[in-house]
Motif scaffolding. Structure first.
Motif, PDB file in Angstrom:
ATOM      1  N   GLY A   1       0.794  -1.225   0.000  1.00  0.00           N
ATOM      2  CA  GLY A   1       0.000   0.000   0.000  1.00  0.00           C
ATOM      3  C   GLY A   1       0.822   1.269   0.000  1.00  0.00           C
ATOM      4  O   GLY A   1       0.267   2.379  -0.042  1.00  0.00           O
ATOM      5  N   GLU A   2       2.159   1.141   0.043  1.00  0.00           N
ATOM      6  CA  GLU A   2       3.023   2.322   0.083  1.00  0.00           C
ATOM      7  C   GLU A   2       3.904   2.445  -1.161  1.00  0.00           C
ATOM      8  O   GLU A   2       4.846   3.243  -1.174  1.00  0.00           O
ATOM      9  CB  GLU A   2       3.900   2.281   1.340  1.00  0.00           C
ATOM     10  CG  GLU A   2       3.088   2.348   2.626  1.00  0.00           C
ATOM     11  CD  GLU A   2       3.935   2.116   3.869  1.00  0.00           C
ATOM     12  OE1 GLU A   2       5.163   1.964   3.731  1.00  0.00           O
ATOM     13  OE2 GLU A   2       3.353   2.069   4.971  1.00  0.00           O
ATOM     14  N   LEU A   3       3.592   1.696  -2.193  1.00  0.00           N
ATOM     15  CA  LEU A   3       4.384   1.766  -3.430  1.00  0.00           C
ATOM     16  C   LEU A   3       3.902   2.953  -4.247  1.00  0.00           C
ATOM     17  O   LEU A   3       3.216   2.818  -5.258  1.00  0.00           O
ATOM     18  CB  LEU A   3       4.258   0.456  -4.213  1.00  0.00           C
ATOM     19  CG  LEU A   3       4.813  -0.770  -3.479  1.00  0.00           C
ATOM     20  CD1 LEU A   3       4.582  -2.026  -4.291  1.00  0.00           C
ATOM     21  CD2 LEU A   3       6.307  -0.587  -3.197  1.00  0.00           C
ATOM     22  N   VAL A   4       4.304   4.130  -3.814  1.00  0.00           N
ATOM     23  CA  VAL A   4       3.735   5.372  -4.316  1.00  0.00           C
ATOM     24  C   VAL A   4       4.293   5.745  -5.681  1.00  0.00           C
ATOM     25  O   VAL A   4       5.384   5.329  -6.081  1.00  0.00           O
ATOM     26  CB  VAL A   4       4.002   6.527  -3.325  1.00  0.00           C
ATOM     27  CG1 VAL A   4       3.349   6.233  -1.990  1.00  0.00           C
ATOM     28  CG2 VAL A   4       5.498   6.770  -3.155  1.00  0.00           C
ATOM     29  N   GLU A   5       3.516   6.564  -6.378  1.00  0.00           N
ATOM     30  CA  GLU A   5       3.981   7.237  -7.591  1.00  0.00           C
ATOM     31  C   GLU A   5       3.977   8.721  -7.300  1.00  0.00           C
ATOM     32  O   GLU A   5       2.971   9.281  -6.863  1.00  0.00           O
ATOM     33  CB  GLU A   5       3.063   6.944  -8.773  1.00  0.00           C
ATOM     34  CG  GLU A   5       3.485   7.685 -10.051  1.00  0.00           C
ATOM     35  CD  GLU A   5       2.568   7.402 -11.232  1.00  0.00           C
ATOM     36  OE1 GLU A   5       2.067   8.374 -11.830  1.00  0.00           O
ATOM     37  OE2 GLU A   5       2.356   6.225 -11.529  1.00  0.00           O
ATOM     38  N   ILE A   6       5.109   9.376  -7.545  1.00  0.00           N
ATOM     39  CA  ILE A   6       5.183  10.815  -7.363  1.00  0.00           C
ATOM     40  C   ILE A   6       4.982  11.471  -8.716  1.00  0.00           C
ATOM     41  O   ILE A   6       4.687  10.812  -9.706  1.00  0.00           O
ATOM     42  CB  ILE A   6       6.522  11.234  -6.716  1.00  0.00           C
ATOM     43  CG1 ILE A   6       7.713  10.753  -7.559  1.00  0.00           C
ATOM     44  CG2 ILE A   6       6.617  10.674  -5.314  1.00  0.00           C
ATOM     45  CD1 ILE A   6       9.053  11.174  -7.002  1.00  0.00           C
ATOM     46  N   GLY A   7       5.143  12.783  -8.809  1.00  0.00           N
ATOM     47  CA  GLY A   7       4.871  13.501 -10.050  1.00  0.00           C
ATOM     48  C   GLY A   7       5.698  13.010 -11.224  1.00  0.00           C
ATOM     49  O   GLY A   7       6.809  12.512 -11.080  1.00  0.00           O
ATOM     50  N   GLY A   8       5.109  13.155 -12.424  1.00  0.00           N
ATOM     51  CA  GLY A   8       5.831  12.802 -13.632  1.00  0.00           C
ATOM     52  C   GLY A   8       5.999  11.308 -13.826  1.00  0.00           C
ATOM     53  O   GLY A   8       6.909  10.869 -14.526  1.00  0.00           O
ATOM     54  N   ALA A   9       5.132  10.498 -13.208  1.00  0.00           N
ATOM     55  CA  ALA A   9       5.137   9.036 -13.355  1.00  0.00           C
ATOM     56  C   ALA A   9       6.396   8.378 -12.791  1.00  0.00           C
ATOM     57  O   ALA A   9       6.782   7.297 -13.202  1.00  0.00           O
ATOM     58  CB  ALA A   9       4.947   8.633 -14.821  1.00  0.00           C
TER      59      ALA A   9
END
Length: 465
Positions: free
Chosen positions: A170-178
């Protein structure tokens, strides 16, 4: 007769001939021969292709326009009236005057960037900010790189090459710009070991995943999203204890990061590096240009031995900050020595805590001016709106604000093309004004409008680029 030649030409002049015109010679003096020569050639070529000749004064004006366009800076100031305070595309946090002054002071000449004035020997550029970072977070040591993604990449590459890093699914995040955390981990040379599910992860999931190839436990704070409902996450203190039992580092990526409890300003709570370290984290990474209110930077704080290993990584040099960033960050960190005045001195906190009544009063002062400038093109009024913090900070928390609502003539039936035209007109102002299109209108959220005088000048003909 024109001011620079014949009233009209039958044939286009030569390049050499145009360069001898007084108006063009003045352009050369201002911008250099190479720029003007290119503008002359492009203007003549365009007229030749279009089959147009025109008067000398028109040709000269076209050349001047091309030269000015070439020399105009691409990066320029804009008014951020989008309703997103920390807008990544618009440069995130505005800097306080102290940081700007610090940048100017060190930009014009030599500095002691990596020179120890006490010993006369080579120094470490991190020394200029490390003591303040340690003082404000309670860390033993700190280092700084060019952004938080780099901080995470460098940490993983140092501590977990060719080994496993355990992260909740649940913490495998995507930040800006993919840019995604799993992709960063691949580039860091480590192997992702997912545990739990998207909405629920338990301590036992981490415990069962630990093995001989485990390098560290990583927790990514949900700074740019939030999962609600049937959820479970393991508290930092429990993960820290588990990591300690297995002699593993526990690393927390806070993402946005703030050095003070925002609750004191009436804002939602966001975990601070100091809190996270107190919970037992060995290393914490966070951004400098979000809630902290400083320049773009990635900060790593924590245990001295781990920070020392990170600083020895050859990749650190590729990610290091320049003197301008360090000067600005140092100046902003010093403001946190006086937390009682942060809301006045740090622009991000000031904008986030701006009272809705003040925003509404500003809207009333400028609405008629904007309406007069637009004339018959649109109808302008004011409406209450919700601003967002932005850049992955407190993602679902909204702030009451006031906006100018601009509806092109035609009302609800106004086309998207008409709205795009209105938005383009505001972007074409001497200081571009950036708003947002929503619900059939162009909205200018005034939460971030602090320089009202400069904004008003745009619509009275007093502003210049």
């Amino acid at each position: 007769m024109s001011a620079v030649g014949l009233p009209h030409r039958i044939h286009l002049p030569s390049v050499d001939g145009v360069l001898r015109w007084p108006a063009i010679e003045a352009l050369v003096a201002a911008h250099g021969r190479a720029v003007v020569l290119g503008a002359v050639r492009d203007e003549l070529a365009a007229r030749r292709l279009a089959g147009e000749v025109g008067a000398d004064i028109d040709i000269a004006a076209g050349i001047a326009g091309r030269a000015l366009a070439i020399m105009a800076p691409s990066l320029q100031k804009v008014f951020n009236l989008t309703g997103t305070v920390l807008h990544t595309n618009l440069g995130r946090a505005p800097l306080p005057p102290e940081a700007i002054e610090a940048i100017v002071k060190v930009a014009s000449g030599a500095t002691n960037l990596e020179f120890d004035l006490a010993t006369g020997k080579r120094g470490d550029r991190d020394d200029h900010v490390e003591s303040w970072l340690c003082r404000l977070t309670g860390a033993e040591a700190a280092t700084v790189v060019n952004n938080n993604a780099a901080a995470v990449l460098l940490t993983l590459n140092t501590l977990a090459p060719r080994r496993e890093v355990i992260v909740s699914r649940g913490e495998l995040v995507e930040i800006g710009g993919a840019f995604r955390l799993p992709d960063i981990m691949v580039r860091a040379g480590c192997k992702l070991r997912e545990v739990g599910t998207t909405n629920r992860t338990h301590l036992a999931d981490y415990r069962e995943a630990i093995g001989p190839r485990t390098a560290l436990l990583l927790k990514a704070h949900a700074s740019n999203y939030r999962v609600e409902g049937f959820t479970a996450a393991v508290p930092e203190a429990q993960l820290a204890s588990l990591a300690k039992e297995n002699t593993l580092p526990f690393v927390v990526d806070l993402g946005s990061g703030t050095l003070t409890d925002l609750v004191r300003f009436g804002l939602p709570h966001e975990p601070t590096p100091a809190e996270t370290l107190a919970h037992g984290a060995d290393l914490v990474t966070f951004s400098g240009d979000k809630l902290l209110g400083g320049p773009q930077a990635g900060v790593i704080v924590g245990h001295a031995d781990l920070v020392a290993r990170i600083k020895k990584n050859p990749m650190k040099r590729a990610m290091r900050c320049d003197k301008l960033t360090i000067a600005a960050l140092d100046a902003v960190l010093r403001l946190y020595a006086d937390p009682d005045r942060l809301a006045q001195r740090v622009p991000v906190i000031r904008l986030l805590t701006r009272h809705p009544d003040a925003i509404a009063a500003s809207a009333q002062r400028v609405v008629s001016l904007v309406a007069k400038w637009l004339g018959a093109r649109a109808v302008v009024d004011t409406i209450p709106v919700q601003s967002q913090i932005g850049s992955g900070s407190l993602p679902i928390d909204l702030l009451p604000s006031m906006a100018l609502r601009i509806v092109p003539q035609g009302g609800k039936r106004a086309s998207g093309r008409a709205l795009d035209g209105i938005a383009a007109a505001f972007r074409a102002l001497p200081v571009p004004v950036i708003g947002r299109i929503a619900e059939g209108a162009f909205l200018l959220d005034l939460r971030c409008l602090e320089d009202e005088q400069e904004f008003r000048a745009l619509f009275t003909g007093e502003a210049s680029r």
